[in-house]
Write an enzyme that holds these catalytic residues in place. Structure first.
Site, PDB file in Angstrom:
ATOM      1  N   LYS A 230       0.856  -1.193   0.000  1.00 14.14           N
ATOM      2  CA  LYS A 230       0.000   0.000   0.000  1.00 14.14           C
ATOM      3  C   LYS A 230       0.888   1.237   0.000  1.00 14.14           C
ATOM      4  O   LYS A 230       1.716   1.409   0.891  1.00 14.14           O
ATOM      5  CB  LYS A 230      -0.913   0.033   1.228  1.00 14.14           C
ATOM      6  CG  LYS A 230      -1.975   1.125   1.086  1.00 14.14           C
ATOM      7  CD  LYS A 230      -2.689   1.454   2.372  1.00 14.14           C
ATOM      8  CE  LYS A 230      -1.955   2.435   3.245  1.00 14.14           C
ATOM      9  NZ  LYS A 230      -1.719   3.777   2.643  1.00 14.14           N
ATOM     10  N   CYS A 340      13.571  10.146   8.005  1.00 19.62           N
ATOM     11  CA  CYS A 340      13.506   9.604   9.367  1.00 19.62           C
ATOM     12  C   CYS A 340      14.841   9.710  10.099  1.00 19.62           C
ATOM     13  O   CYS A 340      14.875   9.858  11.306  1.00 19.62           O
ATOM     14  CB  CYS A 340      13.002   8.165   9.337  1.00 19.62           C
ATOM     15  SG  CYS A 340      13.839   7.163   8.122  1.00 19.62           S
ATOM     16  N   GLU A 443       9.465  14.155  16.694  1.00 26.18           N
ATOM     17  CA  GLU A 443       9.907  14.184  15.304  1.00 26.18           C
ATOM     18  C   GLU A 443       9.101  15.244  14.557  1.00 26.18           C
ATOM     19  O   GLU A 443       7.881  15.154  14.460  1.00 26.18           O
ATOM     20  CB  GLU A 443       9.673  12.812  14.669  1.00 26.18           C
ATOM     21  CG  GLU A 443      10.163  12.725  13.249  1.00 26.18           C
ATOM     22  CD  GLU A 443      10.013  11.338  12.648  1.00 26.18           C
ATOM     23  OE1 GLU A 443       8.901  10.785  12.669  1.00 26.18           O
ATOM     24  OE2 GLU A 443      11.025  10.800  12.156  1.00 26.18           O
TER      25      GLU A 443
HETATM   26  P1  NAI Z   1       1.885   7.415   8.992  1.00 24.19           P
HETATM   27  O1  NAI Z   1       2.866   6.587   9.713  1.00 24.19           O
HETATM   28  O2  NAI Z   1       0.513   7.456   9.559  1.00 24.19           O
HETATM   29  O3  NAI Z   1       1.795   6.946   7.468  1.00 24.19           O
HETATM   30  C1  NAI Z   1       2.676   6.051   6.845  1.00 24.19           C
HETATM   31  C2  NAI Z   1       1.902   4.995   6.121  1.00 24.19           C
HETATM   32  O4  NAI Z   1       1.112   4.269   7.058  1.00 24.19           O
HETATM   33  C3  NAI Z   1       0.923   5.509   5.076  1.00 24.19           C
HETATM   34  O5  NAI Z   1       0.925   4.617   3.986  1.00 24.19           O
HETATM   35  C4  NAI Z   1      -0.402   5.457   5.793  1.00 24.19           C
HETATM   36  O6  NAI Z   1      -1.496   5.334   4.927  1.00 24.19           O
HETATM   37  C5  NAI Z   1      -0.249   4.207   6.632  1.00 24.19           C
HETATM   38  N1  NAI Z   1      -1.117   4.128   7.811  1.00 24.19           N
HETATM   39  C6  NAI Z   1      -1.582   5.148   8.573  1.00 24.19           C
HETATM   40  N2  NAI Z   1      -2.352   4.671   9.571  1.00 24.19           N
HETATM   41  C7  NAI Z   1      -2.376   3.327   9.446  1.00 24.19           C
HETATM   42  C8  NAI Z   1      -2.988   2.275  10.186  1.00 24.19           C
HETATM   43  N3  NAI Z   1      -3.745   2.503  11.255  1.00 24.19           N
HETATM   44  N4  NAI Z   1      -2.769   1.003   9.778  1.00 24.19           N
HETATM   45  C9  NAI Z   1      -2.002   0.733   8.719  1.00 24.19           C
HETATM   46  N5  NAI Z   1      -1.411   1.694   7.972  1.00 24.19           N
HETATM   47  C10 NAI Z   1      -1.578   2.975   8.341  1.00 24.19           C
HETATM   48  O7  NAI Z   1       2.484   8.869   8.876  1.00 24.19           O
HETATM   49  P2  NAI Z   1       1.790  10.216   8.383  1.00 24.19           P
HETATM   50  O8  NAI Z   1       0.487  10.421   9.061  1.00 24.19           O
HETATM   51  O9  NAI Z   1       1.793  10.234   6.915  1.00 24.19           O
HETATM   52  O10 NAI Z   1       2.856  11.288   8.898  1.00 24.19           O
HETATM   53  C11 NAI Z   1       2.838  11.690  10.261  1.00 24.19           C
HETATM   54  C12 NAI Z   1       4.234  11.778  10.791  1.00 24.19           C
HETATM   55  O11 NAI Z   1       4.843  10.505  10.769  1.00 24.19           O
HETATM   56  C13 NAI Z   1       5.189  12.639   9.998  1.00 24.19           C
HETATM   57  O12 NAI Z   1       5.030  13.978  10.300  1.00 24.19           O
HETATM   58  C14 NAI Z   1       6.513  12.087  10.430  1.00 24.19           C
HETATM   59  O13 NAI Z   1       6.888  12.632  11.666  1.00 24.19           O
HETATM   60  C15 NAI Z   1       6.232  10.619  10.611  1.00 24.19           C
HETATM   61  N6  NAI Z   1       6.660   9.841   9.448  1.00 24.19           N
HETATM   62  C16 NAI Z   1       7.816   9.157   9.543  1.00 24.19           C
HETATM   63  C17 NAI Z   1       8.291   8.477   8.457  1.00 24.19           C
HETATM   64  C18 NAI Z   1       9.566   7.735   8.534  1.00 24.19           C
HETATM   65  O14 NAI Z   1      10.169   7.452   7.508  1.00 24.19           O
HETATM   66  N7  NAI Z   1      10.016   7.361   9.694  1.00 24.19           N
HETATM   67  C19 NAI Z   1       7.605   8.486   7.174  1.00 24.19           C
HETATM   68  C20 NAI Z   1       6.358   9.195   7.196  1.00 24.19           C
HETATM   69  C21 NAI Z   1       5.933   9.849   8.301  1.00 24.19           C
END
Ligand code: NAI
Ligand code: MG
Length: 545
Positions: A230, A340, A443
């Site tokens: 996804k 990250c 973060e």
């Molecule tokens: P997120 O972690 O919610 O999203 C990442 C992925 O997870 C997306 O594909 C999203 O659709 C999916 N997702 C969200 N909720 C889910 C659930 N309950 N079950 C399964 N999949 C789920 O991150 P988001 O909301 O896009 O960004 C929020 C913060 O997260 C950012 O501001 C940043 O601080 C952090 N982040 C960190 C990343 C990293 O590489 N460590 C990458 C993206 C975001």
């Protein structure tokens, strides 16, 4: 071309379902969906003009090597963060679509042909995919830039070679997975073999959509698994284009299935699915926690998590200050801090604090923020409205909790130029920061860095490790004994000396503490996509009486 002919018989004869056999697998409730699919599949692509380049992007869900509409017919808007405008509508997967994709991936896995295929042929498919990426490089880069706000330099010099390199590297692993053999047990001989897990759910974020797509699929498929991946709702386009290439490369239908959709619906359905054997996730720590819970509440599928960070970047007095300033600016500016492992907490020895801060500030202030399609621009918009609001909210919290805005601190001028619709943020430096401030602990995922003075090595080790995260950290010093002491002391999965942000596909990457579970990249990730089976053969042992 030679590669393609060598695998064609397997791909064609055994695995691609005929339309009739595909139809027979669907339940009656899905028949309407099949109907819609046949009627509207021609519309499941859109021609875009990206800076004068015409790029066609598929917009359907990619299941069984076909682009299809969502069963419920839902779509959602993909946005360009430079303008806030809609680029295209893509199909939105919901739970019922996840079920169909998992069924298809299961069928492809259970057909055995994929897991039992000569591993070299799986490697050749990955190589072929890498070649097709190289052919379509500029299309992929244009799509990635449009969808994410990345600059050409970021997309073409870093993300693209990283993605192609990952595919080629894992292609090379195809015939190199081996087990152990043991002659140490009297009367028995034992060996181990690595077997694929089955259907792997993969959930990727929006900061590196193309790179994360390759990081996820390559080790999974080369070890004989099938995949339902996804993409992030903010950035589905490059993965859709990749699926077009996956089909062209000749991957058996159902090996890689892609769903565009949201986390709480499609993502959660994948993480909770009873017939998914593993979920690999990259994203926020909060969502990582939700995924682990979903696994626990469903079938205890294996989980690997690559989560957030708040990484320390430490400058000692003996460092080459010009180089340290350059690397530290890169540490926060790569992908505009939406990384990250970004170096978000700078610690500078008091003897060089002023000198370093001056050099570092000059570099940060010189960054040109604006339209990411302008090649002279260093930083485009941040990825989305959500991220823009979040970053500006953190900057405000820094001010309110008493830190000093040393540079930046606002929406960038480019936002005004984009009619207030683009999501541009100024590179921002905070000083006078206390360890308990929100900007020191959470973060931010944007171009925001804190700078703190330290006196001793012991003190800075404590400061560096005073975090729930443990993804990365760096030290700048000419003293190699200190470099080794410091990298040993930093509790993080990746550490750098006199550099920042180098992550190579051949080296394990992942987090200590709440930065993750398991490792990606290198040989290490292959352990997360295989089960180890022990086999004992009786070579003369009598049954115990
Ligand atoms: P997120 O972690 O919610 O999203 C990442 C992925 O997870 C997306 O594909 C999203 O659709 C999916 N997702 C969200 N909720 C889910 C659930 N309950 N079950 C399964 N999949 C789920 O991150 P988001 O909301 O896009 O960004 C929020 C913060 O997260 C950012 O501001 C940043 O601080 C952090 N982040 C960190 C990343 C990293 O590489 N460590 C990458 C993206 C975001
Ligand atoms: Mg977008």
């Amino acid at each position: 071309m030679a590669i393609k002919t060598s695998f064609r018989p397997i791909a064609r004869g055994m695995l691609r379902p005929t339309r009739a056999s595909a139809a027979s697998r669907y339940t009656s409730s899905n028949l309407t969906f099949l109907h819609i699919r046949l009627a509207s599949s021609a519309a499941l692509a859109k021609k875009l003009n990206i800076g004068g380049r015409e790029v066609t992007v598929p917009t359907g869900l990619f299941i069984g090597n076909e682009f299809r509409p969502a069963i419920g017919g839902n779509t959602f808007a993909v946005e360009n963060p430079a303008t806030g405008e809609e680029i295209v509508q893509v199909a939105e997967a919901r739970e019922e679509d996840v079920n169909v994709a998992v069924t298809e991936a299961r069928r492809a896995f259970e057909d055995k042909a994929w897991a039992d295929v000569n591993p070299v042929e799986r490697g050749e498919l990955l190589l072929r995919l890498a070649q097709l990426m190289e052919r379509d490089k500029e299309d992929l880069i244009a799509l990635e830039m449009l969808d994410t706000g990345k600059t050409y330099r970021q997309a073409s010099n870093l993300d693209f070679p990283g993605s192609v390199g990952t595919l080629k590297y894992y292609a090379g692993w195809a015939d190199k997975l081996v087990g152990l053999t043991s002659f140490n047990i009297p009367g028995a001989f034992a060996y181990t073999r690595r077997e694929p897990l089955g259907v792997c759910g993969q959930i990727i974020p929006w900061n590196f959509p193309l790179l994360m797509f390759t990081w996820k699929i390559a080790p999974a498929v080369v070890t004989g698994n099938t995949v339902v991946i996804k993409s992030a709702e903010a950035t589905p386009l490059s993965a859709l284009k990749m699926c077009e290439l996956i089909k062209e490369a000749g991957f058996p239908a159902g090996t890689v299935n892609l769903l565009s959709g949201f986390g709480k619906t499609a993502g959660n359905a994948l993480a909770s699915h009873m017939d998914v054997d593993k979920v690999a996730f990259t994203g926020s720590t909060a969502t990582g926690r939700a995924i682990l819970k979903a696994s626990a509440a469903s079938n205890l599928k294996k989980v690997t998590l690559e989560l957030g960070g708040k990484s320390p970047n430490i400058i000692f007095a003996d460092a080459d200050l010009d180089k340290a300033a350059e690397w530290s600016a890169w540490g926060i500016n790569m992908n505009f801090g939406q990384t990250c492992h970004a170096g978000t907490r700078l610690y500078v020895h008091e003897d060089v604090y002023d000198a370093f801060l001056e050099k570092f500030t000059a570099r940060m202030a010189a960054l040109k923020v604006g339209d990411n399609f302008d090649r002279s621009v260093d930083q485009g918009p941040v990825n989305s409205k959500m991220q823009y609001d979040k970053i500006l909210g953190y900057i405000e919290s820094g001010r309110q909790e008493g830190a000093t805005v040393h540079l930046g601190g606002s929406a960038a001028e480019a936002s005004t130029k984009a009619g207030g619709k683009g999501y541009y943020v100024e590179p921002t430096i905070f000083t006078n920061v206390k360890p308990d401030m929100t900007i020191s602990r959470e973060e931010i995922f944007g171009p925001v860095v804190t700078v703190t003075k330290f006196k001793t090595e012991e003190e800075v080790i404590e400061l560096a490790n005073d975090t729930t995260y443990g993804l990365a950290g760096a030290v700048h010093t000419k003293d190699y004994a200190r470099a080794v002491r410091m990298t040993n002391a930093i509790k993080a999965g990746t550490t750098w000396v006199n550099m920042y942000n180098l992550v190579h596909w051949s080296i394990p990457f992942g987090g200590y503490k709440q930065s993750g579970l398991g490792r990606e990249c290198g040989e290490a990730v292959l352990e997360n996509y295989t089960e180890v089976k022990a086999v004992y053969l009786n070579t003369g042992m009598a049954a115990p009486q």
